[in-house]
Design a protein around this motif. Structure first.
Motif, mmCIF file in Angstrom:
data_model
loop_
_atom_site.group_PDB
_atom_site.id
_atom_site.type_symbol
_atom_site.label_atom_id
_atom_site.label_comp_id
_atom_site.label_asym_id
_atom_site.label_seq_id
_atom_site.Cartn_x
_atom_site.Cartn_y
_atom_site.Cartn_z
ATOM 1 N N TYR A 87 6.079 6.468 5.052
ATOM 2 C CA TYR A 87 5.170 6.725 3.936
ATOM 3 C C TYR A 87 5.652 7.960 3.206
ATOM 4 C CZ TYR A 87 0.728 6.855 1.376
ATOM 5 O OH TYR A 87 -0.233 6.823 0.392
ATOM 6 N N ALA A 108 -4.085 4.817 2.656
ATOM 7 C CA ALA A 108 -3.344 5.046 1.417
ATOM 8 C C ALA A 108 -4.230 5.693 0.356
ATOM 9 C CB ALA A 108 -2.766 3.737 0.905
ATOM 10 N N LYS A 109 -5.487 5.271 0.271
ATOM 11 C CA LYS A 109 -6.415 5.862 -0.692
ATOM 12 C C LYS A 109 -6.658 7.331 -0.381
ATOM 13 C CE LYS A 109 -11.137 5.432 -2.467
ATOM 14 N NZ LYS A 109 -12.429 4.690 -2.361
ATOM 15 N N ASN A 120 0.800 -1.212 0.000
ATOM 16 C CA ASN A 120 0.000 0.000 0.000
ATOM 17 C C ASN A 120 0.840 1.274 0.000
ATOM 18 O OD1 ASN A 120 -3.058 -0.725 0.338
ATOM 19 N ND2 ASN A 120 -1.934 -2.194 1.601
ATOM 20 N N GLY A 121 2.044 1.180 -0.568
ATOM 21 C CA GLY A 121 2.844 2.370 -0.792
ATOM 22 C C GLY A 121 3.805 2.743 0.311
ATOM 23 N N PHE A 122 3.813 1.994 1.415
ATOM 24 C CA PHE A 122 4.756 2.238 2.501
ATOM 25 C C PHE A 122 6.090 1.562 2.158
ATOM 26 C CE2 PHE A 122 0.626 2.740 4.322
ATOM 27 C CZ PHE A 122 0.745 3.609 5.386
ATOM 28 N N LYS A 125 -5.353 0.290 3.719
ATOM 29 C CA LYS A 125 -5.788 0.603 2.356
ATOM 30 C C LYS A 125 -6.546 1.920 2.304
ATOM 31 C CE LYS A 125 -6.046 -3.913 0.085
ATOM 32 N NZ LYS A 125 -6.938 -4.933 -0.527
ATOM 33 N N MET A 175 0.149 9.703 -2.802
ATOM 34 C CA MET A 175 1.532 10.118 -2.546
ATOM 35 C C MET A 175 1.940 11.378 -3.285
ATOM 36 S SD MET A 175 3.479 6.458 -2.283
ATOM 37 C CE MET A 175 2.373 5.529 -3.330
#
Length: 458
Positions: free
Chosen positions: A381, A437-438, A357-359, A434, A442
């Motif tokens: 993050y 992150a949504k 989830n982008g971490f 999730k 980023m």
């Protein structure tokens, strides 16, 4: 799910979270673990919800009966409750402790050098207190950072000075440590391995070099092995059979080795640990100690003065409980590593959720090897500082601590402890991450809130 709690949509109510944070005067860059625990508990109470808690580094399993049954048996011996326990420890615990050192580290140590303390925190406190007073010219403690934050709190309480090297650059930290020790004012170096908060595990080669530095510059190594043998990449579970966990105790006569019962035996509530004072250090005389402790021998300052005037030793029953665990392990009848191996599985799953989830992981390697899966790991993050990330995750029912409280050089990092998140929590954890992150793409610039730490919910 805790009694009375319920599932809430995330983000949680901003007004409630912000009010609690302000009431508790939380600064996420500096907030201690205990402050975070209190604030999160208050939010849970006000919202009747449950957080997925990664801020609190406490055991996640019930202790097996070995310890409690050993304590109960001791209490039934009529003289035990009515007598003070020996300050230097019960003979049975000292003997089993020495056997454990031989069986699981392959190091011989006399039982007289094994001292029970009320947790490793007391063991480390006394080690810093005594080491920092051995020589009036040596009043500085060197911390290998990120460090267990209480070690520094103890240093402040004792009025000692400090120096620091960071483990993020594994190619340079030992050179920097030697340069600091060469100045001649360092009394001791203190560190944990596996490391709290990063789970970095120092290698035998690194500890050999550190031991050589300590011997060369007459510095005392204080090694906190609260998570002894919990590098699940290797099997340290069989007594008298290699491999053995890395330790500085093989490489210098100047060491205090701390072994805790809290994590490997899930016995935190009894506050019991062992301090192994090296045989050489036990006998050494330091004239500087007399002013502070009325003693000149390291052993006497540590035990007969320091331990005596703080807790007067450890109560009988926790000593019998720890002796019971050690005796079973020494006989090969209790695999304490297997008992805590689930922490590794939890770390694998939670890391995977973060990474998907982008971490990203921050302290992610051990000298070229992937970091072991264990009790802790560190994550970040993109676009957020660690303090901002801790604050932002609070709206999503996840609590953690910024690595700045452990004096890490990585301002983006956050510490995660896996002990309180079980298999039944994975689905909820993933859904909350999730959603976070949504809500925080980023490439979106985010501004801090009025109190400077929390990322506003979108």
């Amino acid at each position: 799910m805790a009694k009375g709690s319920k599932e809430l949509d995330v983000p949680f109510r901003r007004d409630v979270v912000d009010t609690v944070i302000q009431d508790h005067r939380i600064d996420f860059e500096r907030a201690s673990i205990r402050q975070m625990v209190a604030a999160v508990s208050e939010i849970e109470k006000r919202l009747s919800c449950r957080y997925l808690r990664m801020e609190f580094g406490i055991p996640g399993f019930d202790p097996i009966p070995i310890g409690p049954e050993s304590e109960i048996g001791a209490l039934r011996r009529s003289k035990v409750p009515g007598m003070y326990a020996p300050i230097a420890g019960l003979p049975i615990l000292k003997e089993e402790g020495a056997k454990f050192f031989k069986n699981f580290l392959d190091i011989d140590i006399p039982a007289d050098c094994v001292i029970p303390t009320t947790g490793s925190m007391q063991g480390g406190f006394l080690a810093q207190a005594v080491a920092g007073r051995c020589d009036p010219k040596r009043d500085r403690i060197l911390y290998i950072d990120p460090c267990f934050s209480v070690h520094r709190m103890q240093r402040r309480f004792l009025g000692l000075k400090e120096a620091s090297v960071d483990l993020y650059d594994r190619t340079q930290w030992l050179d920097r440590a030697e340069a600091i020790c060469a100045k001649g004012d360092v009394a001791a170096v203190i560190y944990s391995t596996p490391n709290n908060p990063t789970w970095v595990i120092l290698t035998e080669n690194e500890l050999q070099r550190l031991g050589e530095i300590c011997t060369k510059y007459d510095v005392i190594a204080i090694e906190d092995q609260a998570y002894f043998g919990m590098d699940m990449r290797k099997d340290y579970s069989v007594p008298r059979q290699p491999p053995y966990p890395p330790t500085v105790a093989r490489h210098t006569p100047n060491y205090v080795f701390l072994l805790s019962g809290s994590k490997i035996f899930s016995y935190a509530g009894q506050r019991v640990a062992l301090a192994y004072l090296s045989p050489s250090l036990v006998k050494r005389e330091f004239p500087g100690l007399e002013t502070w402790f009325g003693e000149t021998r390291f052993f006497d300052a540590y035990v007969m003065s320091g331990l005596y005037c703080t807790t007067t030793g450890v109560a009988h029953t926790p000593q019998y409980g720890l002796a019971g665990f050690l005796a079973k392990a020494n006989k090969g009848e209790f695999n304490f590593i297997q008992n805590v191996s689930e922490y590794s599985e939890r770390a694998k799953v939670l890391k995977s959720i973060f990474l998907s989830n982008g971490f990203h992981l921050v302290y992610a390697e051990d000298v070229g090897e992937p970091l072991a899966d264990g009790f802790f790991f560190t994550f970040a993050y993109p676009g957020m500082t660690g303090a901002e990330l801790v604050g932002g995750l609070l709206y999503y029912g996840i609590s953690a601590t910024a690595l700045t409280i452990a004096c890490s050089s990585r301002k983006e990092a956050v510490r995660a402890c896996v002990s309180l998140i079980g298999k039944e929590d994975y689905k909820l954890f993933e859904s909350r991450i999730k959603k976070f992150a949504k809500d925080h793409p980023m490439d979106v610039t985010r501004e801090s809130s009025a109190h400077g730490n929390v990322i506003p919910a979108p």
